[in-house]
Write an enzyme that holds these catalytic residues in place. Structure first.
Site, PDB file in Angstrom:
ATOM      1  N   HIS A 307      22.134   9.881 -26.722  1.00  0.00           N
ATOM      2  CA  HIS A 307      22.461   9.146 -27.944  1.00  0.00           C
ATOM      3  C   HIS A 307      21.169   8.799 -28.654  1.00  0.00           C
ATOM      4  CE1 HIS A 307      24.127   6.129 -30.630  1.00  0.00           C
ATOM      5  NE2 HIS A 307      25.300   6.686 -30.380  1.00  0.00           N
ATOM      6  N   ASP A 364      31.845   9.491 -26.323  1.00  0.00           N
ATOM      7  CA  ASP A 364      32.725  10.664 -26.359  1.00  0.00           C
ATOM      8  C   ASP A 364      32.970  11.283 -24.997  1.00  0.00           C
ATOM      9  OD1 ASP A 364      33.153  10.724 -29.117  1.00  0.00           O
ATOM     10  OD2 ASP A 364      31.147  11.516 -29.424  1.00  0.00           O
TER      11      ASP A 364
HETATM   12  N1  ACO Z   1      21.994  17.792 -22.930  1.00  0.00           N
HETATM   13  C1  ACO Z   1      20.762  18.263 -22.573  1.00  0.00           C
HETATM   14  N2  ACO Z   1      19.590  17.805 -23.085  1.00  0.00           N
HETATM   15  C2  ACO Z   1      19.670  16.835 -24.001  1.00  0.00           C
HETATM   16  C3  ACO Z   1      20.904  16.296 -24.429  1.00  0.00           C
HETATM   17  C4  ACO Z   1      22.075  16.810 -23.855  1.00  0.00           C
HETATM   18  N3  ACO Z   1      23.275  16.334 -24.222  1.00  0.00           N
HETATM   19  N4  ACO Z   1      20.683  15.345 -25.372  1.00  0.00           N
HETATM   20  C5  ACO Z   1      19.363  15.282 -25.522  1.00  0.00           C
HETATM   21  N5  ACO Z   1      18.738  16.178 -24.697  1.00  0.00           N
HETATM   22  C6  ACO Z   1      17.282  16.365 -24.529  1.00  0.00           C
HETATM   23  C7  ACO Z   1      16.693  17.145 -25.716  1.00  0.00           C
HETATM   24  O1  ACO Z   1      16.709  18.532 -25.454  1.00  0.00           O
HETATM   25  C8  ACO Z   1      15.313  16.571 -25.789  1.00  0.00           C
HETATM   26  O2  ACO Z   1      14.552  17.139 -24.747  1.00  0.00           O
HETATM   27  P1  ACO Z   1      12.951  17.397 -24.947  1.00  0.00           P
HETATM   28  O3  ACO Z   1      12.365  16.036 -25.157  1.00  0.00           O
HETATM   29  O4  ACO Z   1      12.535  18.059 -23.689  1.00  0.00           O
HETATM   30  O5  ACO Z   1      12.837  18.278 -26.148  1.00  0.00           O
HETATM   31  C9  ACO Z   1      15.504  15.085 -25.417  1.00  0.00           C
HETATM   32  O6  ACO Z   1      16.678  15.078 -24.589  1.00  0.00           O
HETATM   33  C10 ACO Z   1      15.720  14.174 -26.623  1.00  0.00           C
HETATM   34  O7  ACO Z   1      16.832  14.688 -27.373  1.00  0.00           O
HETATM   35  P2  ACO Z   1      16.937  14.711 -28.957  1.00  0.00           P
HETATM   36  O8  ACO Z   1      17.852  15.796 -29.358  1.00  0.00           O
HETATM   37  O9  ACO Z   1      15.551  14.701 -29.529  1.00  0.00           O
HETATM   38  O10 ACO Z   1      17.592  13.303 -29.239  1.00  0.00           O
HETATM   39  P3  ACO Z   1      18.276  12.864 -30.568  1.00  0.00           P
HETATM   40  O11 ACO Z   1      18.218  11.391 -30.591  1.00  0.00           O
HETATM   41  O12 ACO Z   1      17.731  13.615 -31.730  1.00  0.00           O
HETATM   42  O13 ACO Z   1      19.789  13.383 -30.384  1.00  0.00           O
HETATM   43  C11 ACO Z   1      22.053  13.494 -29.746  1.00  0.00           C
HETATM   44  C12 ACO Z   1      20.831  12.582 -29.925  1.00  0.00           C
HETATM   45  C13 ACO Z   1      22.294  14.332 -30.986  1.00  0.00           C
HETATM   46  C14 ACO Z   1      23.276  12.619 -29.504  1.00  0.00           C
HETATM   47  C15 ACO Z   1      21.803  14.399 -28.510  1.00  0.00           C
HETATM   48  O14 ACO Z   1      21.604  13.607 -27.361  1.00  0.00           O
HETATM   49  C16 ACO Z   1      22.935  15.409 -28.293  1.00  0.00           C
HETATM   50  O15 ACO Z   1      22.938  16.473 -28.904  1.00  0.00           O
HETATM   51  N6  ACO Z   1      23.950  15.059 -27.408  1.00  0.00           N
HETATM   52  C17 ACO Z   1      25.081  15.916 -27.220  1.00  0.00           C
HETATM   53  C18 ACO Z   1      26.056  15.751 -28.381  1.00  0.00           C
HETATM   54  C19 ACO Z   1      26.813  14.432 -28.325  1.00  0.00           C
HETATM   55  O16 ACO Z   1      27.301  14.009 -27.293  1.00  0.00           O
HETATM   56  N7  ACO Z   1      26.915  13.781 -29.497  1.00  0.00           N
HETATM   57  C20 ACO Z   1      27.663  12.534 -29.641  1.00  0.00           C
HETATM   58  C21 ACO Z   1      26.730  11.395 -29.933  1.00  0.00           C
HETATM   59  S1  ACO Z   1      27.628   9.878 -29.963  1.00  0.00           S
HETATM   60  C22 ACO Z   1      28.362   9.857 -31.488  1.00  0.00           C
HETATM   61  O17 ACO Z   1      27.935  10.430 -32.448  1.00  0.00           O
HETATM   62  C23 ACO Z   1      29.567   9.138 -31.550  1.00  0.00           C
END
Ligand code: ACO
Length: 428
Positions: A307, A364
């Site tokens: 998140h 979610d």
């Molecule tokens: N699975 C694997 N790796 C992940 C995940 C995941 N679900 N989420 C984040 N990471 C990793 C990224 O690859 C990144 O790794 P790195 O530092 O080695 O490059 C690190 O964790 C940070 O992730 P970001 O994408 O930079 O974090 P950001 O804050 O931009 O994204 C987000 C947050 C979009 C929610 C992300 O965690 C994601 O895509 N999760 C899956 C989708 C999801 O569940 N979305 C619902 C969010 S809740 C809502 O909107 C109601």
């Protein structure tokens, strides 16, 4: 004494005030930056460090896993309030008295009809259309049928627009679903509560009575409360941004629905259940999918994990996980994907990749399992999120208008070509 921040550029110092929120959050107020520095801006793609507004609606502390609406904890509201009570609280700032709540209910009921001509618009969609697209379009189309809800100059006009959208949105959501499954469009029953009536509009068969189930109604009510607001997330910021041009409540909400649709935001609840099903079909090897999620060359992400703001358990996920167990028990349903979800969570919480990046289950991760147990099909998961988020979008839009916020218009750093001469097509 109030705090300030000093910025030094090329030996010249600039001072900016630091704003402090009621929960001691600090923010450097850079409103005068461009003027003071002769054109320097800040750069923050994704707004990870940028507060877009001051807001008194929702408090969220991602490090500690705290979520409060208007000062009330999400845990207490989920246990003690119902969805419309929470909607009132979010929008108007205080829990309603008995008579305020009764009036709110009645005003919403009085607006629960949708112009028959809207059905012609629905008819134009193919059955395969995703209900989020249909819902966004219909919400925008509502403007044409309720032109008085566009220019809201007085509190009264604003109130009327608010009860209208709260009343009509569940009808549109249910109709988007009925169109998809080929059921005739149905008006609900104003004698029922808001959530119970929505379920009736969704599921009543033309040939039979709709028999309501208390467990289903209460669980959905709770899920909607948990989704009702989450401060300046992608869809809410969209609603505020569109509303900042004074475009009107309904189209601002329509834009919010479009933003919510994406799999990185509200669309994640659908993506989670599809992922869990795919893992089940593949033989249930959670370790294999954990490895895929960690592999930077593989686009697969563990949906429902991570998140932007929570670097701890999402408090909503904790409540929903408990609720998933209770609902499935009460309805006598055994869903193997619940075990897969719990297995993934267990593994992730012990895996350094997820621990180091502070990736925890989000709202979610378990919500889809409950929706499915309640009989709500996968493609309706994100519309359910929209139904829950509606009061939050309204509250944020109202706050933005009442605070007379300026039109949203970010800056950029241009990195394209410098001035060049036009090339004739024969020379390109
Ligand atoms: N699975 C694997 N790796 C992940 C995940 C995941 N679900 N989420 C984040 N990471 C990793 C990224 O690859 C990144 O790794 P790195 O530092 O080695 O490059 C690190 O964790 C940070 O992730 P970001 O994408 O930079 O974090 P950001 O804050 O931009 O994204 C987000 C947050 C979009 C929610 C992300 O965690 C994601 O895509 N999760 C899956 C989708 C999801 O569940 N979305 C619902 C969010 S809740 C809502 O909107 C109601």
């Amino acid at each position: 004494m109030s705090k300030t921040a000093i910025l030094e550029i090329d030996g010249k110092k600039y001072e900016f005030p630091i704003v402090e929120g009621t929960e001691n959050e600090l923010a450097i107020d850079i409103k005068s930056l461009r003027g003071d520095t002769n054109g320097i801006t800040t750069l923050d793609p994704g707004y990870k460090n940028t507060g877009s507004c001051e807001s008194a609606i929702t408090f969220l502390n991602g490090e500690e896993g705290i979520l409060r609406y208007r000062g009330y904890s999400i845990e207490e509201l989920a246990e003690k309030a119902d969805f419309l009570e929470v909607a009132y609280l979010l929008i108007f700032g205080e829990l309603p008295t008995k008579s305020q709540l009764e009036k709110f209910h009645n005003d919403i009921k009085a607006q629960s009809h949708v112009d028959e001509d809207v059905k012609k618009i629905i008819d134009g969609f193919p059955k395969s259309a995703h209900p989020m697209g249909v819902l966004s379009s219909l919400t925008s189309a509502l403007v044409a049928f309720n032109p008085s809800s566009v220019n809201v100059d007085s509190e009264e006009e604003m109130y009327n627009a608010i009860v209208r959208i709260l009343a009509k949105f569940p009808v549109l959501t249910a109709w988007a679903y009925r169109k998809r499954v080929g059921l005739p469009l149905d008006y609900g029953d104003d004698n029922l509560g808001y959530v119970e009536n929505f379920l009736k509009m969704m599921f009543k068969k033309p040939s039979g009575e709709y028999v309501s189930n208390k467990v289903v109604v209460e669980s959905l009510d709770k899920l909607l409360i948990l989704h009702a607001d989450h401060e300046q997330n992608c869809s809410t910021s969209t609603v505020r941004m569109v509303g900042s041009s004074h475009a009107g409540l309904f189209v601002s909400i329509s834009a919010g629905i479009a933003a919510l649709w994406g799999p990185l935001h509200g669309g994640a609840n659908q993506a989670v259940i599809e992922m869990l099903e795919a893992i089940k079909e593949d033989g249930g090897d959670t370790k294999k999918f954990m490895a895929k999620a960690k592999d930077k060359d593989d686009p697969f992400r563990l949906m429902g994990f991570g998140h932007r703001v929570y670097k701890n358990f999402d408090p909503r996920a904790k409540i929903i996980k408990r609720s998933a167990d209770n609902v499935l028990d009460a309805l006598g349903i055994e869903d193997p994907v619940l075990d897969i979800a719990k297995g993934l969570e267990r593994e992730a919480l012990e895996d350094s990749y997820f621990v180091d990046r502070k990736l925890y289950p989000n709202v979610d991760f378990y919500s889809g399992i409950i929706y499915r147990a309640l009989g709500i099909p996968v493609e309706m998961f994100t519309p359910m999120f929209a139904l829950g988020r509606l009061p939050g979008w309204i509250a944020q839009w109202r706050e933005m208008r009442l605070r007379k916020e300026p039109i949203g218009r970010p800056r950029q750093v241009y990195i394209g070509e410098k001035l060049r001469s036009f090339k004739d097509i024969s020379n390109r």
